[in-house]
Every structure is written in structure tokens, then in C-alpha cells.
Design a protein around this motif. Structure first.
Motif, PDB file in Angstrom:
ATOM      1  N   GLU A 201      24.028 -63.356 -89.818  1.00 44.87           N
ATOM      2  CA  GLU A 201      24.792 -62.337 -90.541  1.00 44.87           C
ATOM      3  C   GLU A 201      26.219 -62.320 -90.012  1.00 44.87           C
ATOM      4  O   GLU A 201      26.444 -62.322 -88.795  1.00 44.87           O
ATOM      5  CB  GLU A 201      24.165 -60.953 -90.374  1.00 44.87           C
ATOM      6  CG  GLU A 201      24.894 -59.860 -91.140  1.00 44.87           C
ATOM      7  CD  GLU A 201      24.160 -58.533 -91.139  1.00 44.87           C
ATOM      8  OE1 GLU A 201      24.648 -57.581 -91.777  1.00 44.87           O
ATOM      9  OE2 GLU A 201      23.094 -58.444 -90.487  1.00 44.87           O
ATOM     10  N   SER A 203      30.039 -60.327 -90.318  1.00 39.48           N
ATOM     11  CA  SER A 203      30.684 -59.074 -90.708  1.00 39.48           C
ATOM     12  C   SER A 203      32.174 -59.154 -90.409  1.00 39.48           C
ATOM     13  O   SER A 203      32.577 -59.649 -89.350  1.00 39.48           O
ATOM     14  CB  SER A 203      30.073 -57.881 -89.945  1.00 39.48           C
ATOM     15  OG  SER A 203      28.693 -57.774 -90.201  1.00 39.48           O
ATOM     16  N   THR A 204      32.972 -58.654 -91.342  1.00 36.71           N
ATOM     17  CA  THR A 204      34.431 -58.663 -91.162  1.00 36.71           C
ATOM     18  C   THR A 204      35.053 -57.288 -91.348  1.00 36.71           C
ATOM     19  O   THR A 204      36.188 -57.064 -90.935  1.00 36.71           O
ATOM     20  CB  THR A 204      35.085 -59.637 -92.158  1.00 36.71           C
ATOM     21  OG1 THR A 204      34.721 -59.257 -93.501  1.00 36.71           O
ATOM     22  CG2 THR A 204      34.645 -61.074 -91.897  1.00 36.71           C
ATOM     23  N   ASP A 206      34.224 -52.734 -91.825  1.00 39.90           N
ATOM     24  CA  ASP A 206      33.224 -51.668 -91.717  1.00 39.90           C
ATOM     25  C   ASP A 206      32.940 -51.024 -93.064  1.00 39.90           C
ATOM     26  O   ASP A 206      32.065 -50.172 -93.189  1.00 39.90           O
ATOM     27  CB  ASP A 206      33.628 -50.613 -90.687  1.00 39.90           C
ATOM     28  CG  ASP A 206      34.938 -49.903 -91.021  1.00 39.90           C
ATOM     29  OD1 ASP A 206      35.440 -50.080 -92.159  1.00 39.90           O
ATOM     30  OD2 ASP A 206      35.453 -49.183 -90.150  1.00 39.90           O
ATOM     31  N   HIS A 207      33.683 -51.437 -94.112  1.00 39.98           N
ATOM     32  CA  HIS A 207      33.412 -51.001 -95.481  1.00 39.98           C
ATOM     33  C   HIS A 207      34.132 -51.946 -96.436  1.00 39.98           C
ATOM     34  O   HIS A 207      35.041 -52.689 -96.042  1.00 39.98           O
ATOM     35  CB  HIS A 207      33.873 -49.554 -95.699  1.00 39.98           C
ATOM     36  CG  HIS A 207      35.354 -49.361 -95.582  1.00 39.98           C
ATOM     37  ND1 HIS A 207      35.989 -49.262 -94.350  1.00 39.98           N
ATOM     38  CD2 HIS A 207      36.331 -49.263 -96.530  1.00 39.98           C
ATOM     39  CE1 HIS A 207      37.291 -49.096 -94.541  1.00 39.98           C
ATOM     40  NE2 HIS A 207      37.525 -49.104 -95.855  1.00 39.98           N
ATOM     41  N   ASP A 220      37.015 -61.745 -96.372  1.00 40.18           N
ATOM     42  CA  ASP A 220      35.744 -61.154 -96.797  1.00 40.18           C
ATOM     43  C   ASP A 220      34.602 -61.939 -96.161  1.00 40.18           C
ATOM     44  O   ASP A 220      34.738 -63.124 -95.824  1.00 40.18           O
ATOM     45  CB  ASP A 220      35.620 -61.143 -98.318  1.00 40.18           C
ATOM     46  CG  ASP A 220      35.473 -62.526 -98.916  1.00 40.18           C
ATOM     47  OD1 ASP A 220      34.322 -63.012 -98.999  1.00 40.18           O
ATOM     48  OD2 ASP A 220      36.496 -63.128 -99.290  1.00 40.18           O
ATOM     49  N   ALA A 221      33.448 -61.269 -95.996  1.00 35.86           N
ATOM     50  CA  ALA A 221      32.343 -61.855 -95.235  1.00 35.86           C
ATOM     51  C   ALA A 221      31.756 -63.081 -95.908  1.00 35.86           C
ATOM     52  O   ALA A 221      31.332 -64.026 -95.225  1.00 35.86           O
ATOM     53  CB  ALA A 221      31.257 -60.804 -95.005  1.00 35.86           C
ATOM     54  N   THR A 294      23.846 -61.384-100.598  1.00 40.05           N
ATOM     55  CA  THR A 294      25.195 -60.887-100.845  1.00 40.05           C
ATOM     56  C   THR A 294      25.168 -60.137-102.169  1.00 40.05           C
ATOM     57  O   THR A 294      24.101 -59.947-102.759  1.00 40.05           O
ATOM     58  CB  THR A 294      26.210 -62.043-100.870  1.00 40.05           C
ATOM     59  OG1 THR A 294      27.537 -61.513-100.965  1.00 40.05           O
ATOM     60  CG2 THR A 294      25.960 -62.986-102.032  1.00 40.05           C
ATOM     61  N   PRO A 306      32.000 -56.673 -97.053  1.00 41.76           N
ATOM     62  CA  PRO A 306      32.116 -56.472 -95.604  1.00 41.76           C
ATOM     63  C   PRO A 306      31.138 -57.284 -94.781  1.00 41.76           C
ATOM     64  O   PRO A 306      31.427 -57.620 -93.624  1.00 41.76           O
ATOM     65  CB  PRO A 306      31.855 -54.979 -95.442  1.00 41.76           C
ATOM     66  CG  PRO A 306      31.021 -54.605 -96.630  1.00 41.76           C
ATOM     67  CD  PRO A 306      31.484 -55.484 -97.754  1.00 41.76           C
ATOM     68  N   SER A 307      29.937 -57.602 -95.325  1.00 43.94           N
ATOM     69  CA  SER A 307      28.969 -58.391 -94.566  1.00 43.94           C
ATOM     70  C   SER A 307      28.125 -59.218 -95.528  1.00 43.94           C
ATOM     71  O   SER A 307      27.942 -58.859 -96.695  1.00 43.94           O
ATOM     72  CB  SER A 307      28.066 -57.489 -93.708  1.00 43.94           C
ATOM     73  OG  SER A 307      27.288 -56.644 -94.528  1.00 43.94           O
ATOM     74  N   ARG A 309      24.717 -62.406 -95.292  1.00 42.48           N
ATOM     75  CA  ARG A 309      23.834 -63.126 -94.390  1.00 42.48           C
ATOM     76  C   ARG A 309      23.115 -64.248 -95.121  1.00 42.48           C
ATOM     77  O   ARG A 309      23.013 -64.258 -96.353  1.00 42.48           O
ATOM     78  CB  ARG A 309      22.826 -62.191 -93.726  1.00 42.48           C
ATOM     79  CG  ARG A 309      21.896 -61.477 -94.682  1.00 42.48           C
ATOM     80  CD  ARG A 309      20.956 -60.564 -93.925  1.00 42.48           C
ATOM     81  NE  ARG A 309      19.896 -60.053 -94.798  1.00 42.48           N
ATOM     82  CZ  ARG A 309      18.762 -59.532 -94.368  1.00 42.48           C
ATOM     83  NH1 ARG A 309      18.522 -59.464 -93.050  1.00 42.48           N
ATOM     84  NH2 ARG A 309      17.846 -59.092 -95.214  1.00 42.48           N
ATOM     85  N   ARG A 342      32.475 -61.312 -86.768  1.00 39.62           N
ATOM     86  CA  ARG A 342      31.323 -61.012 -85.945  1.00 39.62           C
ATOM     87  C   ARG A 342      30.093 -61.722 -86.497  1.00 39.62           C
ATOM     88  O   ARG A 342      29.844 -61.706 -87.700  1.00 39.62           O
ATOM     89  CB  ARG A 342      31.080 -59.496 -85.901  1.00 39.62           C
ATOM     90  CG  ARG A 342      32.200 -58.725 -85.214  1.00 39.62           C
ATOM     91  CD  ARG A 342      31.880 -57.245 -85.159  1.00 39.62           C
ATOM     92  NE  ARG A 342      32.961 -56.490 -84.528  1.00 39.62           N
ATOM     93  CZ  ARG A 342      32.954 -55.168 -84.382  1.00 39.62           C
ATOM     94  NH1 ARG A 342      31.908 -54.460 -84.820  1.00 39.62           N
ATOM     95  NH2 ARG A 342      33.975 -54.560 -83.816  1.00 39.62           N
TER      96      ARG A 342
END
Length: 454
Positions: A201, A203-204, A206-207, A220-221, A294, A306-307, A309, A342
Motif C-alpha cells: 500500500e 500513501s501520499t 491524508d485526504h 497521487d498514490a 483503487t 490519497p492511497s 494498494r 509512504r
């Protein structure tokens, strides 16, 4: 032996009818809504084995799917042969993609279509045919072990082997869950790749953000995930993860034409990787992205995601350690994320690869049985896929000789739509197994104290 060949032909109609009844049971352990069907399947297998003449038949479970163990005692001084298959099947996918109902066995062109016709309810049919051909009194002891969760990675197998080790102990183990070189040429599988998978996963944010307001400034993730997944291979399609093991494949001629015929690869699509096909398929690591979570297109908006996987599946070459390979894959994913994104890697299933030293009297007897049943020498092959429980069997019974056979062929399409069994292959596989039981009985008489010579 010639009488035995005819007896296999005599029992095949009843065996096929039993196989078709099993295929009609939707024994998909991976689907919680069909767990009762798996139980019904185990009951049906146990009934068939009892009716075939096995004196000790039990349904067992160690926290997972029901499995069946049936035992016919060995004549005095004779060895015991364990015959393995599994009664669970893969999900059928979209039934509309099948040419006939996936759980209604249908014959077309000498093939029987339906989910589990080959993988692996035909393995059960092979064992039934071999035992029935001997009239229920083979010259060796026979234990049949039919597992119920192989298609889900056999998570409770180690517990089954521990809890029932005495009941499953054998001198020779025949695992009928592999492939043949063609419908005319049998295979003896001598190597299998292992398996390791994980979910990564990235993440880039928090929203989510308006892509018109912030696109081009923050990543973007999904963009990050795509680049990270692309780093797993070089430009030629070779795996680019450091520290992975490569073995040596059997020397067979696997032509580009056969690759295209066996896979259905589209015109204009090239092969990936370097080296001989058999080397890439059986003895090198492979990495595949088998799923992505996604935003679906139907729900897409102009938003920076935002994330995201993905599930990554890796095949491990014989001689490598699946746990160490998963650690190497994890390090690669953690170290190659662009722009400081992350990364969280959640480990999944691990199954060890296995290589078999297929030499000695037992394997000689198997090759003789193949030649007599098929009219062709068996080809020693590897398997690109994974059957992790073979390593578990080898660990539980280190002195047993393991034979990996099967009833599949390049057109079987196991795990896909329109799975099918070549009925001629079923007859030849059953004949080879019946002959093998007879030959192992002869071998035991040549050894000391009824033991098969090594």
C-alpha cells in the motif's frame, strides 16, 4: 499386466459417472457461502472410497476444510502407497464466459468440460479407477488422502499431517495434481516453484485533493503505485528484485510456437524475460501483480487519490527459500517508492519450492508404467506454478519417494473458464497408476523384508 490394462478400461464408465457427480458439487472453499458444498463433497468422496472397498474411511478437519483419509491395509510384508488429490475447486468466475454451465459436466470433442473436471477431481477419479481395477485388493497397501482446501493454499495441511501422521505414513507418495507434456506424452514433474505474496500500500496524502487545483504539484498514490510496480521488472521483463535464486531447468524444447498455442497470447504481444522458455518458466523467479485496489472508473472523479494498494505474487525457483524471497521483495518495495511516498507491505502466503531426485527403482517402475500406459516415455518437466504442500509432505515423510503426476494437459485451462479434462488422458493416467501399484508390489518382493529397494 495386460489384464490390468483391460480392467482399467472396464471400470472407466463407472468412474466417469462418479467424476461427473463430483463436478456437480460446487466445492469452492474460498467462497464462505459454499462451505456446505465442500462438506457435501467430502461426504461424497468418502462414500465413493467406502464403496470401492477401503475398510477404514474417515473425514477429518483440523480447523480448516474437511479432508478424507481412506486406508486399505498392506498385505504382509508389502509397502504402502499414499495417493493424493484434492476435492476443492477454484471459483468459476463469470458463468457467462463459459461455453457450458461450469458445474454441469459436458462432453465436447473428447473432452469433459466443467470446474474441477481436471483440477483436481480427476485426480480422485484416477485413484478410484486404479483401485477398482485391482478389484479392491492391490498388491500393496493403499492410503488415499483427499484434501479440501488446496486451492486456498492448504493453510491447515501442516496440522493435518501432524495430527494424522500415522494414518498417512507411506513408502511412496503419488500426488495426482500436475500436468502432462501433451495429450499423447506423459510428464513426471521433478521440480516445482514456490510461492510468496504480499499486499503493498502506498500513501501520499491524508485526504483526496482536487486534481485541477493540486495536480502537477503533489503526487497521487496511484501514480506512485504504478511506478513502484514497474520497478519490479527491467525493460526486457526480467525480475529486477535483488537477491533472488535461479535454478537449472530440465533440457526440453519449448518452442515459441508452443508458447503461443498453449497460452493464447495475442498477436503482436512478445514474450518477456531472457533465456530458454523452460528456464524462465520452471527455474527462474517470476513476479505478477494479481490485483489492485483503487477508485473504480465508474466512481472516478477529478481527485488526487490519497492511497492505493496492490497484491503482488512471486514464484520462487527450486532451491530458493520462499521466506527469504518475500523479505527481498519487501525490501525492494520499501526502497523504490518515488517522491518519498509512504509504503506499507503486508506479508501473505508462503509456500516452499521443491526439487525431486527422480532416480532409483521406484522412479524406474513409474517410467515403465507410463511407457506401457501411454506408449510414450515420460518427459521430466518442471512446473511453473506452485504446489507448496509437496514440501510439507517431504518434511513430514522424509524417507518416502514422491511422484508428482497428473491428468492435465496444455489445453486443460485449469483455474480459467472452460476448464476441461481430456478423456483419453484420464484413461492413460489411471492405467499408469494401476500398473505402478502392481510394479511396486513386484519390487517389494525383490527387496529385503518387503521393502522397496532404493
Amino acid at each position: 499386466m495386460s489384464d490390468l490394462v483391460q480392467r482399467v478400461r472396464d471400470v472407466l464408465p463407472s468412474v466417469r459417472a462418479d467424476l461427473e457427480d463430483l463436478v456437480r458439487i460446487q466445492s469452492v472453499w474460498a467462497d464462505p457461502q459454499r462451505r456446505d458444498e465442500v462438506t457435501r463433497s467430502a461426504d461424497a468422496v468418502a462414500k465413493l472410497l467406502s464403496e470401492a472397498g477401503f475398510s477404514d474411511v474417515r473425514i477429518v478437519s483440523e480447523g480448516g476444510a474437511p479432508a478424507v483419509i481412506a486406508h486399505h491395509p498392506a498385505p504382509e510384508g508389502a509397502p504402502t502407497v499414499l495417493l493424493y488429490a484434492h476435492h476443492d475447486v477454484q471459483p468459476e468466475g463469470d458463468p457467462a464466459a463459459w461455453d457450458s454451465s461450469p458445474f454441469e459436466p459436458t462432453e465436447r470433442g473428447g473432452r469433459l468440460y466443467g470446474r474441477g473436471t481436471a483440477d483436481d477431481k480427476a485426480g480422485i477419479a484416477t485413484h478410484l479407477a486404479a483401485f477398482r481395477a485391482h478389484g479392491g485388493t492391490p498388491p500393496v497397501g493403499v492410503t488415499v488422502f483427499v484434501e479440501g482446501e488446496e486451492e486456498s493454499g492448504s493453510p491447515s495441511l501442516s496440522r493435518l499431517l501432524t495430527a494424522h501422521q500415522d494414518a498417512l505414513a507411506a513408502d511412496v507418495i503419488v500426488i495426482a495434481d500436475s500436468d502432462n507434456w501433451s495429450t499423447d506424452t506423459p510428464s513426471l514433474t521433478v521440480s516445482l516453484r514456490g510461492l510468496a505474496d504480499c499486499v503493498v500500500e502506498v500513501s501520499t496524502l491524508d485526504h483526496g485533493l482536487h486534481s485541477g487545483m493540486w495536480g502537477g504539484v503533489v503526487p497521487d498514490a496511484l501514480m506512485v503505485l504504478v511506478r513502484l510496480l514497474a520497478s519490479l521488472h527491467d525493460d526486457d521483463g526480467n525480475v529486477a528484485v535483488a537477491g533472488l535464486h535461479e535454478a537449472t531447468a530440465a533440457d526440453v524444447d519449448y518452442t515459441p510456437e508452443r508458447v503461443r498455442a498453449d497460452t493464447g497470447v495475442l498477436d503482436g504481444v512478445d514474450e518477456i524475460g531472457s533465456g530458454a522458455v523452460a528456464q524462465r518458466l520452471w527455474a527462474k523467479p517470476a513476479i505478477t501483480v494479481i490485483g489492485i485496489d483503487t477508485t473504480p472508473i465508474a466512481k472516478a472523479s477529478n481527485t488526487l487519490i490519497p492511497s492505493a494498494r496492490a497484491k503482488v505474487s512471486m514464484r520462487v525457483a527450486p532451491g530458493g527459500d520462499a521466506g527469504e524471497h518475500l523479505a527481498a521483495l519487501t525490501r525492494h518495495l520499501e526502497q523504490h517508492a518515488p517522491w518519498g511516498a509512504r509504503v506499507t507491505v503486508t506479508p501473505g502466503d508462503v509456500g516452499q519450492p521443491y526439487a525431486i531426485d527422480a532416480t532409483g527403482p521406484v522412479y524406474d517402475a513409474a517410467r515403465e508404467a507410463f511407457l506401457q500406459a501411454w506408449g510414450q516415455d515420460a518427459v521430466d518437466t518442471g512446473v511453473g506454478g506452485s504446489i507448496p504442500f509437496i514440501a510439507a509432505f517431504a518434511a513430514a515423510f522424509p524417507d518416502a519417494k514422491i511422484l508428482v503426476t497428473g491428468v492435465e494437459d496444455p489445453d486443460t485451462q485449469a483455474h480459467s473458464v472452460n476448464e476441461s479434462l481430456h478423456l483419453g488422458v484420464l484413461e492413460r493416467a489411471a492405467t499408469a497408476e494401476a500398473l505402478l501399484l502392481a510394479k511396486l508390489g513386484v519390487l517389494a518382493k525383490l527387496g529385503s523384508d518387503g521393502q522397496i529397494p532404493t
